[in-house]
Scaffold this active site. Structure first.
Site, short mmCIF file in Angstrom:
data_model
loop_
_atom_site.label_atom_id
_atom_site.label_comp_id
_atom_site.label_asym_id
_atom_site.label_seq_id
_atom_site.Cartn_x
_atom_site.Cartn_y
_atom_site.Cartn_z
CB VAL A 1 20.58 25.25 -1.14
CG1 VAL A 1 21.41 26.48 -0.77
CG2 VAL A 1 19.91 25.47 -2.49
CB ALA B 1 16.39 21.17 12.06
CE LYS C 1 13.35 30.63 -5.97
NZ LYS C 1 14.51 29.78 -6.10
CD GLU D 1 23.77 38.59 -2.86
OE1 GLU D 1 24.17 39.59 -2.29
OE2 GLU D 1 23.25 38.61 -3.99
CB VAL E 1 17.65 37.62 -6.19
CG1 VAL E 1 17.47 38.24 -7.56
CG2 VAL E 1 16.47 37.96 -5.30
CB ILE F 1 24.57 36.95 -9.82
CG1 ILE F 1 24.62 35.98 -11.01
CG2 ILE F 1 24.97 38.35 -10.26
CD1 ILE F 1 23.66 36.33 -12.14
CD GLU G 1 11.85 22.12 -7.85
OE1 GLU G 1 11.37 21.18 -7.20
OE2 GLU G 1 12.88 22.72 -7.52
CG ASP H 1 11.96 30.93 -9.67
OD1 ASP H 1 12.06 30.72 -8.45
OD2 ASP H 1 12.94 31.19 -10.40
CE LYS I 1 14.97 32.95 -8.64
NZ LYS I 1 15.44 32.08 -9.72
N1 NAP Z 1 18.17 24.37 -5.67
C1 NAP Z 1 18.60 25.54 -6.10
O1 NAP Z 1 19.41 25.64 -7.01
C2 NAP Z 1 18.09 26.79 -5.45
C3 NAP Z 1 18.54 28.02 -5.94
C4 NAP Z 1 18.12 29.20 -5.32
C5 NAP Z 1 17.25 29.12 -4.24
N2 NAP Z 1 16.81 27.92 -3.82
C6 NAP Z 1 15.90 27.89 -2.67
O2 NAP Z 1 16.55 27.24 -1.60
C7 NAP Z 1 15.60 26.54 -0.81
C8 NAP Z 1 16.02 25.07 -0.71
O3 NAP Z 1 16.04 24.54 -2.02
P1 NAP Z 1 16.66 23.10 -2.31
O4 NAP Z 1 16.78 22.99 -3.78
O5 NAP Z 1 17.86 22.86 -1.48
O6 NAP Z 1 15.47 22.17 -1.83
P2 NAP Z 1 15.54 20.63 -1.44
O7 NAP Z 1 16.64 19.95 -2.14
O8 NAP Z 1 14.16 20.10 -1.57
O9 NAP Z 1 15.93 20.69 0.11
C9 NAP Z 1 15.04 21.05 1.12
C10 NAP Z 1 15.49 20.35 2.37
O10 NAP Z 1 14.68 20.75 3.47
C11 NAP Z 1 14.19 19.61 4.12
N3 NAP Z 1 12.89 19.96 4.69
C12 NAP Z 1 11.74 20.23 4.05
N4 NAP Z 1 10.77 20.54 4.93
C13 NAP Z 1 11.34 20.44 6.16
C14 NAP Z 1 10.85 20.61 7.48
N5 NAP Z 1 9.58 20.94 7.73
N6 NAP Z 1 11.73 20.44 8.52
C15 NAP Z 1 12.99 20.12 8.29
N7 NAP Z 1 13.52 19.92 7.05
C16 NAP Z 1 12.69 20.10 6.02
C17 NAP Z 1 14.09 18.54 3.06
O11 NAP Z 1 14.09 17.26 3.63
P3 NAP Z 1 14.12 15.93 2.71
O12 NAP Z 1 15.58 15.72 2.41
O13 NAP Z 1 13.53 14.86 3.54
O14 NAP Z 1 13.30 16.22 1.48
C18 NAP Z 1 15.37 18.83 2.28
O15 NAP Z 1 16.50 18.26 2.88
C19 NAP Z 1 14.24 26.76 -1.48
O16 NAP Z 1 13.60 27.83 -0.87
C20 NAP Z 1 14.62 27.12 -2.91
O17 NAP Z 1 13.66 27.94 -3.55
C21 NAP Z 1 17.21 26.76 -4.38
#
Ligand code: NAP
Length: 430
Positions: free
Chosen positions: A22, A51, A109, A133, A136, A140, A194, A205, A209
């Site tokens: 994201v 960061a 969430k 936003e 959830v 949308i 995942e 999950d 939401k």
């Molecule tokens: N993916 C989706 O479609 C989606 C949809 C809705 C909501 N979300 C929510 O959005 C959030 C992010 O999801 P994502 O899919 O983008 O996850 P992700 O791909 O795992 O990205 C998380 C990022 O945060 C970094 N990170 C983790 N711990 C950290 C820390 N302590 N300090 C600094 N950086 C840190 C990770 O570093 P590394 O690169 O080294 O791993 C990674 O770059 C989550 O809460 C998820 O539930 C995701």
């Protein structure tokens, strides 16, 4: 006082924490459109730094660090976008942010479900914003729609498909004839699921939401712990096939309904009539239907996850709150506790699949127990290609507590019942 740039345009400063799926989408949109926003939104949005755990993943021209709290302390931005995930780290980050007057925008969430009460209260006390936003139903715009477009309405019911991974799996089980494990493996290969898919497939999950969405819609706290949560792991191809024959499609439905006895809130596989628009929401799409006294039924659908769809919701929050900076929105996110009823108090028609031995009298025995618990049978179907025989019954409307009592007795009959009975509610009306 709001900072202004050389041409008198308000400058709003923000930091990004987490540059994964994201976060990288946010960076792509920001570096593509930040100049356009000056003209369209009248805002100069300044990204003060990123960061993230692995700085080399960031390809855009911006300061990158691994130390999020140092970044916040040094730059003191107006907003921090928390896109790291997890609970403890982002909670500490939120506290640091609020302490120094920084508002929070998050897609997390799980964080809000676990720590929302504390986060919302801390932000409120400091007259700061919490935008969620993106937490959830991804792209949308459901939170904003509930807060603004439907602000004049009284909600009666909310239901939806809030988890794209399980919707993808169920769609592939139906259209490709795959079993659950093959469909899950494909979802993982495509990045929809995942490596540990438990939260998705067990309905957690979607429950997180639903808790956020239902609390906002009904203005009552509907905690995750009060939501009846069942996943899709016990479904078999035969359930998908029979549902279709009966004129239904199985969806992992999240729903919350206001009843005189209290709220009925659940996430569970449900047979949704093929006439209901939600049955046509396929693959990784999400959907939310709502019923309000004033509007009747409405439906919003779109991509619930993915880099750019989710990032678009994060950016929408950033632009919305940035435009109002200095003019606190007083958006309420903490509510009085809602009275949530036990799942047994709900009424529904049910799909029941019994795995039985191939012996005369079995059906009569099952029907007798159902009858003793005031459950009448609307139709009966059988798949007798091999033992255990699969007997499918569809009931008339029944109180769920009665159904559970009956199934407890039936499933204890180990001489005729070979596996725990599958029971799924039916959703028919629009
Ligand atoms: N993916 C989706 O479609 C989606 C949809 C809705 C909501 N979300 C929510 O959005 C959030 C992010 O999801 P994502 O899919 O983008 O996850 P992700 O791909 O795992 O990205 C998380 C990022 O945060 C970094 N990170 C983790 N711990 C950290 C820390 N302590 N300090 C600094 N950086 C840190 C990770 O570093 P590394 O690169 O080294 O791993 C990674 O770059 C989550 O809460 C998820 O539930 C995701």
């Amino acid at each position: 006082m709001c900072q202004v740039d050389s041409v008198g345009m308000p400058v709003v400063r923000f930091a990004l924490v987490g540059a994964g799926v994201v976060g990288s989408g946010v960076l792509d949109i920001y570096f593509r459109d930040k100049v356009l926003w000056k003209d369209r939104e009248g805002l100069d949005l300044e990204l003060v730094g990123v960061a993230t755990r692995t700085p080399s993943k960031v390809r855009h021209p911006v300061e990158v660090t691994t130390d999020a709290s140092d970044l916040l302390h040094r730059t003191r931005p107006d907003f921090v976008l928390e896109l790291a995930g997890g609970i403890d780290f982002p909670f500490e980050l939120a506290k640091i942010a609020f302490e120094q007057g920084t508002s929070l925008i998050t897609a997390n969430k799980a964080l809000l479900s676990e720590k929302g009460e504390e986060i919302f209260k801390l932000a409120w006390d400091k007259k700061l914003e919490v935008g969620y936003e993106a937490a959830v139903a991804g792209s949308i715009p459901i939170i904003r729609t509930f807060r603004t477009g439907l602000a004049g309405c009284r909600f009666e019911k909310l239901s939806g498909i809030l988890n794209g991974t399980t919707n993808y799996i169920l769609t592939q089980m139906e259209t490709q004839g795959w079993d659950y494990h093959r469909a899950l493996a494909k979802a993982q290969e495509l990045g929809f699921a995942e490596a540990d898919p438990t939260f998705d497939v067990e309905g957690v999950d979607a429950g997180h939401k639903l808790s956020l969405l239902a609390s906002l819609a009904f203005q009552r706290k509907i905690p995750f712990s009060s939501i009846w949560t069942e996943g899709i792991t016990k479904l078999q191809s035969i359930d998908i096939r029979f549902a279709k024959q009966l004129g239904f499609r199985i969806k992992l439905l999240a729903s919350c309904q206001f009843m005189e006895s209290g709220f009925l809130a659940s996430v569970r596989p449900t047979l949704v009539s093929l006439n209901h628009p939600i049955s046509n929401v396929q693959l990784e799409l999400n959907a939310v239907t709502y019923n309000t006294i004033e509007t009747g039924m409405g439906l919003l659908t779109g991509k619930g996850a993915g880099s750019l769809p989710t990032a678009s919701a994060v950016i929408a929050d950033l632009l919305y709150y940035a435009k109002r900076r200095g003019d606190w929105t007083r958006e309420r996110n903490t509510f009085e506790a809602g009275n949530v009823s036990p799942i047994g108090t709900g009424k529904s028609r049910f799909y029941l699949r019994f795995s039985t031995v191939d012996k005369p009298g079995v059906l009569a025995e099952i029907a007798s127990v159902l009858g003793q618990n005031s459950i009448s049978i609307a139709s009966m179907h059988q798949d007798s290609s091999e033992e255990p025989i699969q007997v499918i019954l569809v009931t008339h409307s029944a109180l769920e507590a009665n159904l559970r009592a009956a199934l407890e007795v039936i499933d204890a009959k180990v001489n005729i019942i070979k596996e725990n009975t599958v029971s799924l509610p039916l959703l028919q009306d629009l």
